[in-house]
Write a protein that holds these residues in place. Sequence first.
Motif, PDB file in Angstrom:
ATOM      1  N   GLU A   1      39.815  94.310   6.847  1.00  0.00           N
ATOM      2  CA  GLU A   1      41.237  94.333   6.505  1.00  0.00           C
ATOM      3  C   GLU A   1      41.599  95.640   5.809  1.00  0.00           C
ATOM      4  N   TRP A   2      40.704  96.124   4.957  1.00  0.00           N
ATOM      5  CA  TRP A   2      40.944  97.366   4.225  1.00  0.00           C
ATOM      6  C   TRP A   2      40.986  98.555   5.178  1.00  0.00           C
TER       7      TRP A   2
ATOM      8  N   GLU B   1      44.623 102.245  12.151  1.00  0.00           N
ATOM      9  CA  GLU B   1      45.830 102.176  12.988  1.00  0.00           C
ATOM     10  C   GLU B   1      46.657 103.446  12.819  1.00  0.00           C
ATOM     11  N   ALA B   2      46.772 103.932  11.589  1.00  0.00           N
ATOM     12  CA  ALA B   2      47.491 105.191  11.355  1.00  0.00           C
ATOM     13  C   ALA B   2      46.802 106.341  12.086  1.00  0.00           C
TER      14      ALA B   2
ATOM     15  N   THR C   1      41.723  98.456   8.510  1.00  0.00           N
ATOM     16  CA  THR C   1      42.648  98.304   9.629  1.00  0.00           C
ATOM     17  C   THR C   1      43.844  99.251   9.541  1.00  0.00           C
ATOM     18  N   ASP C   2      44.506  99.323   8.390  1.00  0.00           N
ATOM     19  CA  ASP C   2      45.697 100.169   8.270  1.00  0.00           C
ATOM     20  C   ASP C   2      45.388 101.652   8.462  1.00  0.00           C
TER      21      ASP C   2
ATOM     22  N   SER D   1      49.664  97.466  18.325  1.00  0.00           N
ATOM     23  CA  SER D   1      50.581  97.683  17.210  1.00  0.00           C
ATOM     24  C   SER D   1      51.866  96.887  17.449  1.00  0.00           C
TER      25      SER D   1
ATOM     26  N   ALA E   1      54.526  97.578  15.491  1.00  0.00           N
ATOM     27  CA  ALA E   1      55.458  98.353  14.674  1.00  0.00           C
ATOM     28  C   ALA E   1      56.851  98.403  15.273  1.00  0.00           C
TER      29      ALA E   1
END
Length: 153
Positions: free
Chosen positions: A64-65, A71-72, A67-68, A147, A149
């Motif tokens: 989880e840490w 993805e960026a 993933t962001d 994504s 977004a």
Amino acid sequence: MNARRVAAAEGVILAAMQTRRTAAGIAVALESACLLQSPESTSELVALRAWVDSLETERHSTNEWVTDPAEALRVSRDRIAELEAAAAKVSALHAKFRDSNHCQYDGERWPCQTLQQIQRPGQMAEQRHLMDPLDHALEALAPHTPSTAGSAL
């Protein structure tokens, strides 16, 4: 409960009872059949299972840490690929005249300023993996999910 182990123990106990063994004799028969487990090994098994559970929880929180940032990183790489494709299109317009030392598109001296500016970032992009070696590790750890977004719910 494991039905196979229970059935095996049942068979050993039944055979021991048919020979009129005492409770201790039945326990010896179970031990001889390797169907008994020591309290120490039982507690060790419980501790190992708890440790595995904690490792799985830690792995999920680590994913989880990561993933962001991963993805960026994917979004940035997609944007870089998009810009490099646009630069390649512009670059294709700027060609040198065969009989002159000038650009066919804008008439500037060869190589023209536009072409020089476009080619500089492309040279850096080939070495992108050398600038941040951890980006491959982040990408490998993160789950590959599409994504959301720009999607409307």
